[in-house]
Structure formats: C-alpha cells, structure tokens
Design a protein around this motif. Structure first.
Motif, short mmCIF file in Angstrom:
data_model
loop_
_atom_site.label_atom_id
_atom_site.label_comp_id
_atom_site.label_asym_id
_atom_site.label_seq_id
_atom_site.Cartn_x
_atom_site.Cartn_y
_atom_site.Cartn_z
N GLY A 29 92.22 107.55 17.92
CA GLY A 29 91.19 108.74 18.11
C GLY A 29 91.74 110.01 17.82
N LEU A 30 90.93 110.93 17.73
CA LEU A 30 90.99 112.20 16.92
C LEU A 30 90.31 113.19 17.49
N VAL A 31 90.71 114.63 17.06
CA VAL A 31 89.92 115.65 17.46
C VAL A 31 89.44 116.49 16.29
N ILE A 32 88.10 116.60 16.36
CA ILE A 32 87.42 117.30 15.23
C ILE A 32 86.98 118.59 15.70
N THR A 33 87.27 119.89 14.94
CA THR A 33 86.80 121.13 15.49
C THR A 33 86.69 122.07 14.29
N LYS A 34 86.32 123.34 14.65
CA LYS A 34 86.02 124.33 13.48
C LYS A 34 87.47 124.60 13.12
N GLY A 35 87.39 124.90 11.70
CA GLY A 35 88.80 125.36 11.03
C GLY A 35 88.28 126.87 10.46
N GLN A 36 89.25 127.32 9.90
CA GLN A 36 89.11 128.73 9.19
C GLN A 36 88.51 128.39 7.70
N ARG A 38 85.67 128.15 7.30
CA ARG A 38 84.21 127.09 7.37
C ARG A 38 84.44 125.92 7.06
N CYS A 39 85.74 125.22 7.12
CA CYS A 39 86.12 124.07 7.02
C CYS A 39 86.14 123.23 8.49
N LEU A 40 86.34 122.07 8.59
CA LEU A 40 86.72 121.17 9.84
C LEU A 40 88.04 120.94 9.84
N PHE A 41 88.62 120.83 10.99
CA PHE A 41 90.06 120.63 11.21
C PHE A 41 89.93 119.19 11.81
N VAL A 42 90.67 118.12 11.33
CA VAL A 42 90.62 116.86 12.34
C VAL A 42 92.14 116.70 12.46
N PHE A 43 92.29 116.50 13.84
CA PHE A 43 93.66 116.13 14.14
C PHE A 43 93.93 114.92 14.82
N PRO A 44 95.31 114.19 14.79
CA PRO A 44 95.45 112.88 15.53
C PRO A 44 95.62 113.37 16.98
N MET A 45 95.65 112.74 17.66
CA MET A 45 95.67 113.17 19.18
C MET A 45 96.87 113.76 19.48
N ALA A 46 98.01 113.23 19.01
CA ALA A 46 99.27 113.81 19.32
C ALA A 46 99.68 115.16 18.95
N GLU A 47 98.97 115.65 17.59
CA GLU A 47 99.20 116.76 16.98
C GLU A 47 98.17 117.89 17.86
N PHE A 48 96.96 117.30 18.38
CA PHE A 48 96.02 118.25 18.85
C PHE A 48 96.54 118.53 20.37
N SER A 49 97.36 117.53 20.98
CA SER A 49 97.97 117.81 22.31
C SER A 49 99.27 119.05 22.07
N ARG A 50 99.86 118.82 20.91
CA ARG A 50 100.88 119.79 20.58
C ARG A 50 100.49 121.14 20.48
N ILE A 51 99.32 121.31 19.71
CA ILE A 51 98.76 122.72 19.58
C ILE A 51 98.03 123.09 21.04
N THR A 52 97.47 122.28 21.72
CA THR A 52 97.10 122.43 22.91
C THR A 52 98.13 123.34 23.91
N GLU A 53 99.32 122.64 23.79
CA GLU A 53 100.46 123.20 24.63
C GLU A 53 100.78 124.61 24.25
N LEU A 54 100.92 124.80 22.97
CA LEU A 54 101.21 125.84 22.06
C LEU A 54 100.10 127.14 22.60
N SER A 75 84.19 124.04 20.40
CA SER A 75 83.85 123.22 19.27
C SER A 75 84.31 121.87 19.00
N ALA A 76 85.12 121.61 19.85
CA ALA A 76 86.14 120.50 19.62
C ALA A 76 85.46 119.11 20.33
N SER A 77 85.56 117.96 19.29
CA SER A 77 84.93 116.93 19.69
C SER A 77 85.94 115.59 19.43
N HIS A 78 86.05 114.98 20.67
CA HIS A 78 87.07 113.80 20.42
C HIS A 78 86.24 112.61 20.02
N GLU A 79 86.77 112.17 18.92
CA GLU A 79 86.14 110.97 18.24
C GLU A 79 87.12 109.64 17.86
#
Length: 142
Positions: A29-36, A38-54, A75-79
């Motif tokens: 699983g991963l999270v895809i969201t808007k990035g700087q 005008r690209c898209l960021f794709v994060f593994p779930m563990a990395e997205f969780s780390r950023i969420t905590e920050l 804008s985040a979508s779990h895929e």
C-alpha cells in the motif's frame, strides 16, 4: 530508498505501472498526493506515517502549517498496486500534475515522484545547470 528515472505510460483508465524496482516496497500500500512543482509524491505507508507524525507536531497556530497540511492530506489517496504493479491515479491528481500518457517516475530517496514527461524535461532544463554548479548543498556533508 528509491533511485532512478523510469518512463511508464498512463493508460486510458488512469492507471500507472510502477517500476519493477519499486514494487516490493510499495506492494502493501502507498499514499499518493500533491507534491511541489506540480508533481505527485508517492510514499510507502511507513514513510507517510512518519511524515504525518511530524506534521502532527507542527504548530497549528502557524498558517503555513495549516495550509500545507490541508492541501497535502485533502489530496492524499491510499492505493494498493494491482497484480501487475499498477496504481490508479485519481483524476484530481492527474489534473494537478498535468499528466498525459507519457510520464516520468523518479526515485527521490524516501519517496517516488510522478511527473508529466514534458514537465519533467522543463524542470531539468531549469535546474540541471544550478545542480552542476552547486558548491555546498548540505554544509559539511555534500
């Protein structure tokens, strides 16, 4: 760690095949969201969780934190990649990044970025010279 540049195509259903090198780390699983830029960021779930905590620990009294968090999470979508390693890129994210058929997927250390191929080439044209001339990016390290 994600490395390299890949050139998959977006299909008519808005699906993008992840590079084979990236699939193992993203298959759960991963999270895809808007990035700087005008690209898209794709994060593994563990990395997205780390950023969420920050971001959780950032002061919500600061307007820039609220603004960034709203756009980032709204804008985040779990895929979950399908059996062929494809993810569906939601239409609002395709629009944000201006994605057409030809895409560029790059490894950007702890995340993957998805770019429209023309936008990626324009970005490189505007930044590669500065990269080549950079003297010290991280003082004492690089």
């Amino acid at each position: 760690m994600f490395l390299g540049t890949h050139t998959p195509r977006l299909d008519d259903k808005g699906r993008l095949a992840l590079p084979a090198k990236f699939r193992t780390e993203l298959e759960g699983g991963l999270v895809i969201t808007k990035g700087q830029e005008r690209c898209l960021f794709v994060f593994p779930m563990a990395e997205f969780s780390r950023i969420t905590e920050l971001l959780r620990s950032a002061p919500v009294t600061q307007r820039s934190v609220r603004d960034y968090s709203r756009v980032f999470f709204a804008s985040a979508s779990h895929e979950v990649p399908d059996g062929q390693g494809r993810i569906t890129v939601p239409s609002q994210l395709r629009e944000y990044a201006g994605l057409s058929k030809d895409c560029v997927v790059i490894g950007a250390n702890s995340r993957v970025e998805v770019w429209d191929a023309e936008a990626w080439q324009a970005y490189l044209a505007g930044t590669e010279q500065a990269f080549a001339e950079a003297e010290e990016v991280l003082p004492g390290l690089l």
